[in-house]
Write an enzyme that holds these catalytic residues in place. Structure first.
Site, PDB file in Angstrom:
ATOM      1  CD  GLN A 117      -6.655  -3.949  11.294  1.00 23.93           C
ATOM      2  OE1 GLN A 117      -6.930  -5.141  11.617  1.00 23.93           O
ATOM      3  NE2 GLN A 117      -6.894  -3.094  10.021  1.00 23.93           N
ATOM      4  N   PRO A 118      -3.148  -3.164  16.513  1.00 20.47           N
ATOM      5  CG  PRO A 118      -3.208  -2.129  18.534  1.00 20.47           C
ATOM      6  CD  PRO A 118      -4.090  -2.158  17.330  1.00 20.47           C
ATOM      7  CE  LYS A 119      -4.725  -6.331  22.444  1.00 22.86           C
ATOM      8  NZ  LYS A 119      -5.678  -6.757  23.726  1.00 22.86           N
ATOM      9  CG  ASN A 120      -3.039  -8.612  12.033  1.00 22.84           C
ATOM     10  OD1 ASN A 120      -1.863  -8.904  11.595  1.00 22.84           O
ATOM     11  ND2 ASN A 120      -4.254  -8.556  11.084  1.00 22.84           N
ATOM     12  CG  HIS A 149       0.661  -9.610  18.787  1.00 23.98           C
ATOM     13  ND1 HIS A 149       0.841 -10.834  18.023  1.00 23.98           N
ATOM     14  CD2 HIS A 149      -0.530  -9.397  19.080  1.00 23.98           C
ATOM     15  CE1 HIS A 149      -0.420 -11.381  18.203  1.00 23.98           C
ATOM     16  NE2 HIS A 149      -1.298 -10.577  18.735  1.00 23.98           N
TER      17      HIS A 149
END
Lengths: 343, 334
Positions: free
Chosen positions: A110-113, A149
């Site tokens: 989940q790299p955009k959390n 992020h």
């Protein structure tokens, strides 16, 4: 991972676990008059009911720590769970390197959390060890080179731990892969402004050369032109000898709305400087003004019609400032007369 | 033959462009949201529930359908979300955060019920999050972001308590996030991004510092977000998304350059993001709808001058008549 389609998973119900028998689960409370009815899946309510019970009792235990991982797996955006996990990491003196491995796994999925990236930063700070960061972030960027992020985390690591040395090379490699990567261009500016700076003429020349080379590869490249303009606007476009000629040459084979906009900026800058030079050639000024206005016309009518209003505004404001030698025309006079038309 | 007819129908349905505003459908969508369908999605978004309610109520008010929502239940819910420290959480049992503190105050302004909160404690909470360099953390865990600078001043402006923080320092920090392209990121050096730009221009409006912007340069960067489809993206070389119709458009309105966008083309793009069957707006045509994109689609159309929608304030994304009632008129450049 939780299987939302089937609603069934191989996760063993928390209710079945002997070690939870002592705890009274806390059902979801949506206030005295629930705003809306919520239908949970069984697993989700299991985990979160027990999580709420732990929070209520302020329990700091291994089972609580393990449950935060279950809660995160079900909903990694729940910031309260991450908070609690941090409290437990400290209260239980957990192995932070193991935590880093856990965080890496979550980010890969989940790299955009937001929450997990902030959590990573906190743990890196606690460990005071950034040694894995650049490689890790590079890996995430290899999957999505514009992950906002990831770039923020990278900037923080580099600045905090002074890891500037190889970053320009890293940026250049990314731009080799995708010369339109705006994040990489931003990073280039970030690195240079914090290391050599842009005041050295040799650096500026190097950067101009770099930009023009990239533009030759991909002319329709907003980022490269933004970078070039951003770098030069304070010193003045016409401060760079030979730049105008190089851009005019590029215009023949690698034209784009951005190139034309840049030319306009060069002409505008030249006009501003000639106002200050008393012996400025009147003919030369008129010629420069004419060329600048032609560019606005070309962009508005043909090359970038979607931004017609903007190009017409530029043309009007240039005329207001530089026609009939009105030296008292301040920029804001031009702006207000331009803006009397619709907003 | 059946298969052929089915695929023909599907093809035809997808290629029909939506060119009118389906206000009633959107009202039905929001009014029903969370009560029966999509429970899984609703559950997953509990961590932002307060903002979800703000999005829903605001769009309903803009569409003059606010009475369809449950005012008292929502006010009671908010009361249950205020913590001892004064901060407000997204939902019951969650930790307080600036994001949800702002959303809660915005909702209570819509309902003219700010007294449901202990206002002094809210102010203390916000004040306590300001850092030495003027920036704001989102909560006690210390994440710094210009979004939180905006949340802080917006909350305090709505409560009439802006003088409780160090405004000069707050301004200094936000200005330190201005980039070479005239835009703003989340922290100094961060890439310019339309969402962050909205927060920073909104911040500068509320603190009376819009003159610190290079409005022509920023305006150009913002109007460059418009793609041939008419939609707006959030940074160079990214896809368009209806929510950028708000972040970009509101920013342009604040700096007095909204006319630099091709309004007709943008309107067409926004309308195409509607779902004729379910109501609501998606991020781009054909995708799944949600309340977030529904608010920003409708708010964007309001900024473009659609007369079926109430006027929206570009700084606070709230109906203008609510702000008039409060007496809050943030600066705009002309």
């Amino acid at each position: 991972m939780f299987d939302k389609v089937a609603g069934v998973s191989c996760f063993e119900s928390v209710l079945d676990r002997k070690e939870w028998a002592d705890l009274e689960p806390v059902r979801q409370d949506d206030g005295p008059n629930p705003v809306v009815k919520i239908a949970y899946s069984e697993k989700f309510s299991d985990v979160y009911d027990y999580f709420r019970a732990l929070l209520k009792n302020d329990e700091k235990s291994e089972r609580a720590f393990a449950l935060t991982a279950d809660a995160i797996e079900l909903n990694a955006a729940n910031y309260t769970v991450w908070h609690y996990r941090r409290v437990l990491l400290q209260a239980l003196s957990k192995d932070l390197r193991e935590e880093m491995r856990y965080i890496t796994a979550i980010i890969e999925e989940q790299p955009k959390n937001y929450q997990v990236w902030h959590h990573r930063r906190m743990v890196v700070e606690w460990l005071n060890d950034p040694s894995e960061e650049l490689e890790f972030i590079a890996d995430i960027l290899s999957q999505d080179a514009k992950n906002y992020h990831a770039w923020q985390h990278r900037q923080w690591v580099i600045q905090e731990y002074k890891l500037w040395d190889d970053e320009l090379e890293f940026v250049e490699n990314l731009l080799e892969e995708d010369v339109r990567n705006n994040s990489a261009w931003n990073q280039r500016h970030f690195v240079i402004s914090h290391t050599t700076g842009f005041s050295d003429a040799a650096i500026v020349e190097r950067e101009i050369q770099y930009c023009l080379n990239q533009i030759k590869k991909a002319p329709h490249n907003e980022s490269a032109w933004n970078y070039l303009k951003g770098m030069l606007q304070d010193r003045g476009m016409s401060s760079q000898p030979g730049l105008l000629e190089r851009v005019l040459e590029l215009k023949e084979t690698h034209c784009s709305p951005y190139l034309l906009a840049f030319l306009f900026d060069c002409y505008e800058d030249a006009l501003e400087n000639s106002v200050q030079r008393e012996n400025a050639e009147e003919d030369e000024r008129k010629e420069t003004l004419k060329k600048a206005l032609e560019i606005c016309e070309l962009l508005a009518q043909e090359k970038d019609t979607i931004r017609k209003e903007y190009w017409q505004f530029l043309g009007r404001s240039l005329k207001n400032r530089f026609v009939t030698g009105g030296s008292s025309d301040e920029p804001d006079v031009a702006e207000s007369s331009g803006k009397q038309e619709s907003n | 033959v059946k298969l052929l007819i089915f695929s023909l129908r599907t093809f035809t349905k997808k290629s029909t462009k939506i060119d009118s505003l389906l206000l009633d459908k959107h009202g039905d969508y929001i009014a029903a949201y969370g009560s029966k369908k999509d429970d899984y999605e609703y559950t997953l978004s509990e961590y932002l529930r307060m903002s979800g309610i703000y999005w829903g109520l605001t769009v309903m008010d803009l569409m003059s359908q606010l009475p369809r929502m449950n005012r008292q239940e929502i006010i009671d819910f908010i009361k249950a979300c205020q913590h001892d420290c004064g901060g407000i959480s997204a939902s019951i049992g969650h930790d307080p955060h600036l994001l949800y503190t702002l959303s809660a105050v915005q909702i209570l302004c819509l309902y003219d019920s700010v007294d449901a909160l202990d206002v002094d404690r809210v102010v203390e909470y916000v004040k306590g999050l300001q850092q030495e360099d003027g920036s704001f953390a989102g909560d006690k865990w210390g994440e710094i972001d210009t979004r939180f600078s905006f949340c802080a001043v917006a909350t305090l402006a709505l409560l009439g308590k802006m003088d409780t923080i160090n405004v000069d320092k707050a301004v200094e920090f936000v200005l330190s996030c201005m980039n070479f392209d005239g835009g703003f990121g989340c922290r100094p050096g961060s890439e310019s991004h339309a969402g962050q730009i909205y927060c920073c221009t909104g911040f500068l409006s509320l603190t009376g510092q819009l003159h610190q912007l290079n409005a022509d340069l920023l305006g150009w960067w913002l109007c460059e977000r418009q793609l041939p489809s008419g939609g707006l993206n959030g940074r160079p070389e990214k896809l368009p998304d209806v929510c950028y119709s708000w972040w970009v458009l509101a920013s342009l309105k604040i700096i007095g350059r909204i006319h630099w966008i091709d309004k007709a083309k943008l309107r067409m793009f926004i309308l195409a993001c509607q779902d004729e069957e379910t109501g609501g707006f998606a991020d781009r045509p054909g995708d799944m709808v949600d309340p977030f994109h529904t608010l920003f689609g409708v708010a964007g159309l309001s900024l473009l001058g659609d007369e079926q929608i109430k006027a929206v304030n570009p700084v606070l994304c709230m109906p203008e008549d609510v702000l008039q009632r409060i007496g809050l008129q943030p600066d705009l450049l002309s």
